[in-house]
Write an enzyme that holds these catalytic residues in place. Structure first.
Site, mmCIF file in Angstrom:
data_model
loop_
_atom_site.group_PDB
_atom_site.id
_atom_site.type_symbol
_atom_site.label_atom_id
_atom_site.label_comp_id
_atom_site.label_asym_id
_atom_site.label_seq_id
_atom_site.Cartn_x
_atom_site.Cartn_y
_atom_site.Cartn_z
ATOM 1 C CG HIS A 188 -5.695 -2.439 -1.180
ATOM 2 N ND1 HIS A 188 -4.755 -3.086 -0.401
ATOM 3 C CD2 HIS A 188 -5.358 -1.119 -1.145
ATOM 4 C CE1 HIS A 188 -3.901 -2.183 0.080
ATOM 5 N NE2 HIS A 188 -4.249 -0.992 -0.366
ATOM 6 C CD GLU A 189 -6.347 1.439 -3.833
ATOM 7 O OE1 GLU A 189 -6.492 2.392 -3.040
ATOM 8 O OE2 GLU A 189 -5.250 0.866 -3.989
ATOM 9 C CB CYS B 67 -0.894 -0.022 1.240
ATOM 10 S SG CYS B 67 -2.040 1.356 1.349
ATOM 11 C CG HIS C 77 -7.323 2.876 1.243
ATOM 12 N ND1 HIS C 77 -6.569 3.095 2.375
ATOM 13 C CD2 HIS C 77 -6.532 2.172 0.392
ATOM 14 C CE1 HIS C 77 -5.377 2.546 2.218
ATOM 15 N NE2 HIS C 77 -5.330 1.972 1.023
#
Length: 181
Positions: free
Chosen positions: A148-149, A106, A152
């Protein structure tokens, strides 16, 4: 996704590199709000995020990572870095029962890599840079990256999938790195 590449080129003259927040910065845990209107401000944000992601270098970046708490993601998992994808207000509308384990890294946790298990296929619905809805079936690295994004955008960093001991070690390492800078 030629539109995103076109817009990226169109805004190139005015793009700026953005500062990437580093874990354990509390702002990384802020939940992003939906984008109300896809306009030139959002298109400029996409271009700036793309420039920042490519310069880092990385394969994905969420607006949360650059301290903009709106639901915007840019991704390019291509080898030649010529397939920019922008996702505005993304949502996962389907995920497979199958799982895959990928070693993730990351831009907000530089130098740290570890294995995370996620669904191996997902379907995403989002807006493009013209404000039009689209759906995309993702698998492999693209599926990992979009999940993953999107984490966030929900205020979650990939290291939070790891054991408490690993999380503690990573926090210590990141704080030492920050003091050294």
């Amino acid at each position: 996704m030629a539109n995103a590449a076109h817009r990226f080129t169109e805004y190139r003259k005015t793009m700026a590199l953005l500062n990437i927040l580093h874990y354990p910065d509390k702002r990384l845990h802020k939940v992003a709000k939906p984008v109300d209107k896809v306009d030139d401000r959002i298109r400029k944000l996409v271009a700036d995020m793309a420039e920042t992601m490519y310069a880092a270098p990385g394969i994905g970046l969420a607006a949360t990572q650059v301290d903009v708490h709106e639901r915007v993601i840019v991704i390019d998992v291509s080898e030649d870095k010529n397939e920019l994808r922008a996702f505005i207000n993304p949502e996962i509308i389907w995920s497979s029962d199958g799982k895959q384990v990928y070693e993730e890294g990351c831009l907000s946790v530089p130098g740290i890599y570890d294995e995370v298990e996620r669904p191996d296929r997902v379907r995403v619905r989002a807006l493009n840079e013209q404000g039009e809805t689209f759906e995309l079936d993702c698998e492999g690295l693209l599926a990992v990256c979009i999940q993953h994004e999107m984490d966030h955008l929900m205020g979650r960093v990939f290291v939070e999938y790891l054991s408490p001991l690993k999380q503690s070690r990573i926090k210590t390492k990141m704080k030492k790195l920050e003091r050294a800078m």
